[in-house]
Design a protein around this motif. Structure first.
Motif, short mmCIF file in Angstrom:
data_model
loop_
_atom_site.label_atom_id
_atom_site.label_comp_id
_atom_site.label_asym_id
_atom_site.label_seq_id
_atom_site.Cartn_x
_atom_site.Cartn_y
_atom_site.Cartn_z
N ARG A 1 0.88 -1.13 0.21
CA ARG A 1 0.05 -0.01 0.20
C ARG A 1 0.84 1.25 -0.09
O ARG A 1 0.65 2.15 -0.54
CB ARG A 1 -0.97 -0.05 1.11
N ASP A 2 1.85 1.13 0.88
CA ASP A 2 2.76 2.52 0.93
C ASP A 2 3.58 2.52 -0.45
O ASP A 2 3.76 4.08 -0.67
CB ASP A 2 3.84 2.29 2.03
N ARG A 3 3.80 1.60 -1.21
CA ARG A 3 4.78 1.90 -2.41
C ARG A 3 3.44 2.24 -3.45
O ARG A 3 4.01 3.39 -4.15
CB ARG A 3 5.06 0.24 -3.08
N THR A 4 2.42 1.98 -3.38
CA THR A 4 1.38 2.50 -4.25
C THR A 4 1.16 4.06 -3.97
O THR A 4 1.02 4.84 -4.81
CB THR A 4 0.04 2.08 -3.95
N ARG A 5 1.01 4.47 -2.67
CA ARG A 5 1.04 5.99 -2.44
C ARG A 5 2.14 6.63 -2.92
O ARG A 5 1.98 7.73 -3.32
CB ARG A 5 0.84 5.90 -0.77
N ALA A 6 3.53 6.02 -2.82
CA ALA A 6 4.73 6.92 -3.02
C ALA A 6 4.45 6.91 -4.64
O ALA A 6 4.94 8.17 -5.17
CB ALA A 6 5.92 6.00 -2.75
N GLN A 7 4.06 5.88 -5.47
CA GLN A 7 3.90 6.10 -6.84
C GLN A 7 3.00 7.25 -7.35
O GLN A 7 3.14 7.97 -8.13
CB GLN A 7 3.69 4.90 -7.35
N LEU A 8 2.13 7.33 -6.58
CA LEU A 8 0.75 8.12 -6.98
C LEU A 8 1.44 9.66 -6.60
O LEU A 8 1.24 10.52 -7.27
CB LEU A 8 -0.32 8.01 -6.12
N LEU A 9 2.28 9.66 -5.42
CA LEU A 9 2.61 11.22 -5.15
C LEU A 9 3.74 11.53 -6.38
O LEU A 9 3.57 12.74 -6.63
CB LEU A 9 3.47 11.06 -3.84
N ALA A 10 4.73 10.65 -6.80
CA ALA A 10 5.37 10.72 -7.78
C ALA A 10 5.00 11.38 -9.14
O ALA A 10 5.37 12.29 -9.75
CB ALA A 10 6.60 9.73 -7.76
N HIS A 11 3.87 10.63 -9.36
CA HIS A 11 3.07 10.90 -10.48
C HIS A 11 2.53 12.29 -10.73
O HIS A 11 2.43 12.91 -11.48
CB HIS A 11 2.09 9.76 -10.88
N ALA A 12 1.85 12.56 -9.32
CA ALA A 12 1.31 13.83 -9.30
C ALA A 12 2.33 14.99 -9.40
O ALA A 12 1.93 16.11 -9.86
CB ALA A 12 0.56 13.91 -7.78
N GLU A 13 3.47 14.80 -8.65
CA GLU A 13 4.57 15.79 -8.76
C GLU A 13 5.10 16.01 -10.25
O GLU A 13 5.45 17.05 -10.63
CB GLU A 13 5.68 15.55 -7.98
N ALA A 14 5.15 15.02 -10.96
CA ALA A 14 5.47 15.05 -12.41
C ALA A 14 4.29 15.56 -13.26
O ALA A 14 4.73 15.56 -14.63
CB ALA A 14 5.94 13.79 -12.95
N ASP A 15 3.15 15.88 -12.99
CA ASP A 15 2.08 16.31 -13.88
C ASP A 15 1.73 17.74 -13.80
O ASP A 15 1.18 18.24 -12.88
CB ASP A 15 0.65 15.34 -13.50
N ASP A 16 2.02 18.39 -14.65
CA ASP A 16 2.05 19.84 -14.81
C ASP A 16 0.46 20.30 -14.74
O ASP A 16 0.11 21.48 -13.86
CB ASP A 16 2.31 20.41 -15.86
N SER A 17 -0.54 19.37 -14.92
CA SER A 17 -1.84 19.69 -14.72
C SER A 17 -2.39 19.51 -13.29
O SER A 17 -3.30 20.27 -12.85
CB SER A 17 -2.73 19.06 -15.63
N ILE A 18 -1.55 19.11 -12.37
CA ILE A 18 -1.87 18.81 -10.91
C ILE A 18 -1.27 19.97 -9.99
O ILE A 18 -0.02 20.27 -10.14
CB ILE A 18 -1.34 17.59 -10.42
N THR A 19 -1.88 20.80 -9.40
CA THR A 19 -1.30 21.91 -8.66
C THR A 19 -1.39 21.63 -7.05
O THR A 19 -0.64 22.30 -6.48
CB THR A 19 -2.41 23.12 -9.01
N GLY A 20 -1.94 20.60 -6.64
CA GLY A 20 -1.68 20.44 -5.42
C GLY A 20 -2.19 18.75 -5.18
O GLY A 20 -3.01 18.11 -5.79
#
Length: 246
Positions: free
Chosen positions: A7-26
């Protein structure tokens, strides 16, 4: 089922993907993940702020495709939320549940105490409204009436449904009175014994007519007691009518 590490690996992947997505502001955690009250079984609740008032639909589609490809999603479905956002609920392998809220940038912000911002700037939001007490009471007498009608019609399964649904409204009403969480009975384990002890007798143990009538009587009795605590004047009006159904 999943391990905490999975579960924690999944959360880390989601956070990294969000940080790399220019359309995600927060990005923010909500639920037990935000308050530090989670346990080994907790799911993942994340809110994404999306750039632009019209960008939510595109973000939902892109993220859904990525999550399916990245994690092998087994199913997803949607919950409506307040405002222009959307909650998409994903079932990942190993029974990992991901509740992902997509909110316009202007609606990225806490609506309750369970919020932890990881990046982005939250905006002040009105809190989620509690259930309307009169609506909960209305559902209670409605469910009690229809349980009795189903018994008279000999519809045992439907009668059991309404008895169980009545108990759910009773729990919600008690949580409202005591300022406890109401959604999905999240405050039920915090209710005092004076409320929960009588509820054990409301459980339907079989589909025989005598058992269903016994359970309905117990549930109506407990509901009347809670009504008297919540609104004595209303209880004086509804109590005798509810007793007629037992």
């Amino acid at each position: 089922m999943f391990t905490p590490e999975q579960r924690d690996r999944t959360r880390a992947q989601l956070l990294a993907h969000a940080e790399a997505d220019d359309s995600i502001t927060g990005l923010a955690y909500t639920g037990s993940l935000a308050t530090g009250t989670g346990d080994r079984w907790s799911d993942t609740d994340i809110v994404l702020g999306v750039r632009g008032e019209t960008g939510v639909a595109d973000a939902v589609n892109r993220w859904t495709a990525w999550i399916h490809d990245e994690f092998g999603t087994r199913h997803h479905w949607d919950l409506r939320t307040v405002g222009a956002g959307l909650i998409r609920v994903f079932l990942l392998p190993g029974w990992v549940e991901l509740d992902l809220t997509f909110a316009p940038e202007s609606e990225f912000g806490a609506r309750g105490p369970a919020w932890r911002t990881l990046f982005g700037t939250p905006h002040t939001q009105p809190p989620f409204p509690p259930p309307d007490r009169d609506t909960v009471i209305g559902f209670a007498w409605h469910h009690a009436l229809h349980a009795r009608i189903c018994l008279e019609r000999g519809r045992s399964w439907q009668a059991a449904h309404w008895i169980n649904a009545l108990r759910d409204q009773l729990i919600t009403l008690a949580c409202l009175r005591l300022d406890l969480p109401t959604a999905y009975s999240k405050g039920a384990h915090l209710l005092p014994d004076e409320v929960t002890a009588p509820l054990e007798s409301t459980l339907v143990r079989s589909l025989t007519d005598p058992e269903l009538r016994r359970a309905l009587t117990a549930t109506i009795t407990a509901t009347t007691m809670e009504l008297d605590r919540s609104d004595p004047q209303l209880a004086a009006r509804l109590g005798p009518m509810l007793t007629e159904l037992t």
